[in-house]
Scaffold this motif. Sequence first.
Motif, PDB file in Angstrom:
ATOM      1  N   GLY A 152     -12.162  51.471  -0.677  1.00 13.42           N
ATOM      2  CA  GLY A 152     -12.446  50.111  -1.126  1.00 13.42           C
ATOM      3  C   GLY A 152     -13.613  49.470  -0.406  1.00 13.42           C
ATOM      4  O   GLY A 152     -13.498  48.353   0.109  1.00 13.42           O
ATOM      5  N   ARG A 154     -16.436  48.212  -1.531  1.00 11.81           N
ATOM      6  CA  ARG A 154     -17.168  47.129  -2.217  1.00 11.81           C
ATOM      7  C   ARG A 154     -18.644  47.177  -1.813  1.00 11.81           C
ATOM      8  O   ARG A 154     -19.319  46.155  -1.764  1.00 11.81           O
ATOM      9  CB  ARG A 154     -16.597  45.744  -1.917  1.00 11.81           C
ATOM     10  CG  ARG A 154     -15.093  45.657  -1.781  1.00 11.81           C
ATOM     11  CD  ARG A 154     -14.334  46.001  -3.034  1.00 11.81           C
ATOM     12  NE  ARG A 154     -12.926  46.201  -2.694  1.00 11.81           N
ATOM     13  CZ  ARG A 154     -12.065  46.869  -3.457  1.00 11.81           C
ATOM     14  NH1 ARG A 154     -12.452  47.402  -4.583  1.00 11.81           N
ATOM     15  NH2 ARG A 154     -10.822  47.019  -3.080  1.00 11.81           N
ATOM     16  N   ASP A 177     -19.411  54.165  -4.592  1.00 11.37           N
ATOM     17  CA  ASP A 177     -18.961  52.921  -3.960  1.00 11.37           C
ATOM     18  C   ASP A 177     -17.753  53.152  -3.058  1.00 11.37           C
ATOM     19  O   ASP A 177     -16.673  52.561  -3.246  1.00 11.37           O
ATOM     20  CB  ASP A 177     -18.651  51.861  -5.030  1.00 11.37           C
ATOM     21  CG  ASP A 177     -19.901  51.396  -5.751  1.00 11.37           C
ATOM     22  OD1 ASP A 177     -21.003  51.581  -5.216  1.00 11.37           O
ATOM     23  OD2 ASP A 177     -19.765  50.858  -6.866  1.00 11.37           O
ATOM     24  N   SER A 202      -4.855  45.237  -0.672  1.00 10.09           N
ATOM     25  CA  SER A 202      -6.042  45.101  -1.519  1.00 10.09           C
ATOM     26  C   SER A 202      -6.564  43.670  -1.583  1.00 10.09           C
ATOM     27  O   SER A 202      -7.751  43.450  -1.882  1.00 10.09           O
ATOM     28  CB  SER A 202      -5.746  45.595  -2.938  1.00 10.09           C
ATOM     29  OG  SER A 202      -4.628  44.901  -3.485  1.00 10.09           O
ATOM     30  N   GLY A 206     -10.270  43.353  -0.770  1.00 15.82           N
ATOM     31  CA  GLY A 206     -11.212  42.687  -1.657  1.00 15.82           C
ATOM     32  C   GLY A 206     -11.243  43.162  -3.090  1.00 15.82           C
ATOM     33  O   GLY A 206     -12.273  43.029  -3.769  1.00 15.82           O
ATOM     34  N   ARG A 207     -10.129  43.685  -3.599  1.00 19.51           N
ATOM     35  CA  ARG A 207     -10.090  44.058  -5.015  1.00 19.51           C
ATOM     36  C   ARG A 207     -10.436  42.827  -5.864  1.00 19.51           C
ATOM     37  O   ARG A 207      -9.852  41.763  -5.717  1.00 19.51           O
ATOM     38  CB  ARG A 207      -8.702  44.575  -5.385  1.00 19.51           C
ATOM     39  CG  ARG A 207      -8.508  44.931  -6.854  1.00 19.51           C
ATOM     40  CD  ARG A 207      -9.312  46.151  -7.254  1.00 19.51           C
ATOM     41  NE  ARG A 207      -9.109  46.494  -8.648  1.00 19.51           N
ATOM     42  CZ  ARG A 207      -8.189  47.341  -9.095  1.00 19.51           C
ATOM     43  NH1 ARG A 207      -7.358  47.931  -8.240  1.00 19.51           N
ATOM     44  NH2 ARG A 207      -8.087  47.621 -10.378  1.00 19.51           N
ATOM     45  N   ALA A 209     -13.521  41.533  -5.786  1.00 21.37           N
ATOM     46  CA  ALA A 209     -14.745  40.968  -5.211  1.00 21.37           C
ATOM     47  C   ALA A 209     -15.957  41.678  -5.803  1.00 21.37           C
ATOM     48  O   ALA A 209     -15.851  42.667  -6.531  1.00 21.37           O
ATOM     49  CB  ALA A 209     -14.731  41.107  -3.693  1.00 21.37           C
ATOM     50  N   THR A 210     -17.143  41.183  -5.471  1.00 19.41           N
ATOM     51  CA  THR A 210     -18.384  41.692  -6.040  1.00 19.41           C
ATOM     52  C   THR A 210     -18.922  42.850  -5.208  1.00 19.41           C
ATOM     53  O   THR A 210     -19.073  42.726  -3.991  1.00 19.41           O
ATOM     54  CB  THR A 210     -19.446  40.572  -6.074  1.00 19.41           C
ATOM     55  OG1 THR A 210     -18.886  39.424  -6.706  1.00 19.41           O
ATOM     56  CG2 THR A 210     -20.691  41.020  -6.818  1.00 19.41           C
ATOM     57  N   THR A 211     -19.219  43.980  -5.853  1.00 17.10           N
ATOM     58  CA  THR A 211     -19.817  45.108  -5.136  1.00 17.10           C
ATOM     59  C   THR A 211     -21.161  44.687  -4.549  1.00 17.10           C
ATOM     60  O   THR A 211     -22.003  44.115  -5.243  1.00 17.10           O
ATOM     61  CB  THR A 211     -20.001  46.312  -6.075  1.00 17.10           C
ATOM     62  OG1 THR A 211     -18.720  46.711  -6.568  1.00 17.10           O
ATOM     63  CG2 THR A 211     -20.641  47.483  -5.350  1.00 17.10           C
ATOM     64  N   ASN A 212     -21.336  44.962  -3.259  1.00 15.89           N
ATOM     65  CA  ASN A 212     -22.529  44.580  -2.489  1.00 15.89           C
ATOM     66  C   ASN A 212     -22.708  43.071  -2.372  1.00 15.89           C
ATOM     67  O   ASN A 212     -23.782  42.587  -2.013  1.00 15.89           O
ATOM     68  CB  ASN A 212     -23.810  45.213  -3.074  1.00 15.89           C
ATOM     69  CG  ASN A 212     -23.742  46.727  -3.107  1.00 15.89           C
ATOM     70  OD1 ASN A 212     -23.323  47.345  -2.133  1.00 15.89           O
ATOM     71  ND2 ASN A 212     -24.131  47.325  -4.221  1.00 15.89           N
ATOM     72  N   ARG A 216     -15.523  38.971  -0.069  1.00 16.92           N
ATOM     73  CA  ARG A 216     -14.093  39.020   0.227  1.00 16.92           C
ATOM     74  C   ARG A 216     -13.764  37.874   1.184  1.00 16.92           C
ATOM     75  O   ARG A 216     -14.649  37.337   1.849  1.00 16.92           O
ATOM     76  CB  ARG A 216     -13.756  40.354   0.883  1.00 16.92           C
ATOM     77  CG  ARG A 216     -13.986  41.556  -0.003  1.00 16.92           C
ATOM     78  CD  ARG A 216     -14.097  42.843   0.775  1.00 16.92           C
ATOM     79  NE  ARG A 216     -15.351  42.901   1.515  1.00 16.92           N
ATOM     80  CZ  ARG A 216     -15.865  44.011   2.018  1.00 16.92           C
ATOM     81  NH1 ARG A 216     -15.228  45.148   1.866  1.00 16.92           N
ATOM     82  NH2 ARG A 216     -17.006  43.984   2.680  1.00 16.92           N
TER      83      ARG A 216
END
Length: 406
Positions: A152, A154, A177, A202, A206-207, A209-212, A216
């Motif tokens: 995870g 992110r 990722d 999670s 940060g499930r 949340a925005t990747t990069n 979180r």
Amino acid sequence: MKAWIIFGALALAQAAAAAPAEHWVASWGAAQQTPEANNLLPPADMQDATIRQVVRLSSGGTRLRVRFSNAFGTQALLIDAAHVARSADKATARILPGTDRALTFDGRAAISIPPGAEYLSDPISLDAPALSSLTVSFHLPQAPAGQTGHPGSRATSYYVHGDHTADADLPTAGKIDHWYQLTGVEVAATAGAGTIVAFGDSITDGRGATTNGDDRWPDILAARLQASSATRKLGVVNVGIGGNHLLTDGLGPNALARLDRDVLARPGAKVLLVLEAINDLGKLSREDVRTPQQHAQLVADLIGAYRQMIVRARGQGMKVIGCTVTPYVGSDYYHPDAASEADRIALNQWIRTSGAFDAVVDFDAVVRDPANPSRLLPAYDSGDHLHPSAAGYKAMANAIPLGLLR
């Protein structure tokens, strides 16, 4: 003459003993697990491969060291080159010119990490401000025998064959990722600096949340701490694992099994924020109708696990803050019934009123729908009625009184 030599040697020894040791604090970290089959990097892609991973520091410094992990490996992990640099763009593999530094291990470029172990690099000098992003690149001559990682992330990682650890960019690299074999970055800090460890599942990982995007709730908390001169010496390490349980192994080892490695071993750890149990609660009635006695036993066992975490963390001088469990009625995965919701209410009541924790953060009150308290507020719902949205994570981070953390 000999007396002067002896006196000089004693003086040098006393000066060395009097020199203050560097005060190291964890600035970034990730909990480790065996990646599930769908989160593994194919072994062929890790053979003679450079892995470049981007992480965001919470607290900053001018000297740092990197912690690598072979916690779930079954054989020694060989790293024969490793570099760290400032990231030019946290959504790419590019590094800032002039910031690349080669890492060493006891003065050597290569290190063999035994199975089950972690290994710190030697300290290196690099101006790494708070909230800046770093790239950590390492070359594996052979694929790990048993991967260790954090699915995870992110954040996007990069992999390419050959030793490209010092390259300014990896334009042909594959992307994934997840993080692999990397568990911490530590900075040398001034006296009084420390680390807050966010421990959870999670919802902490940060499930949703925005990747990069670094959005979180622990990321936003870190930014809040840096914005105030009163808390700027505090960093935040996120050791959430998606699907984690307090009582049983789920995705990653159970909370009590990983407490030492993920929390107590972090240098400078001063405060533990605990947000766990939603997966234990959901699991009980996901597939079967349970008896009232089973529900009561689950709540009692969860309280016992919390007490264990509190005792062990306090034994290391840490302050322990309990976080209430957020609503999840309507969850597309757990489909909780009235008995599950009653368990959550009972557990939250204990967290709020037992006095077992040093303080309480009421995340439940922050994100629940006032018109329907068993559910997330629609504006804070990622859409699965279990995980908060980016707006929900921001509300959670902003609800934490910074005075509790000092």
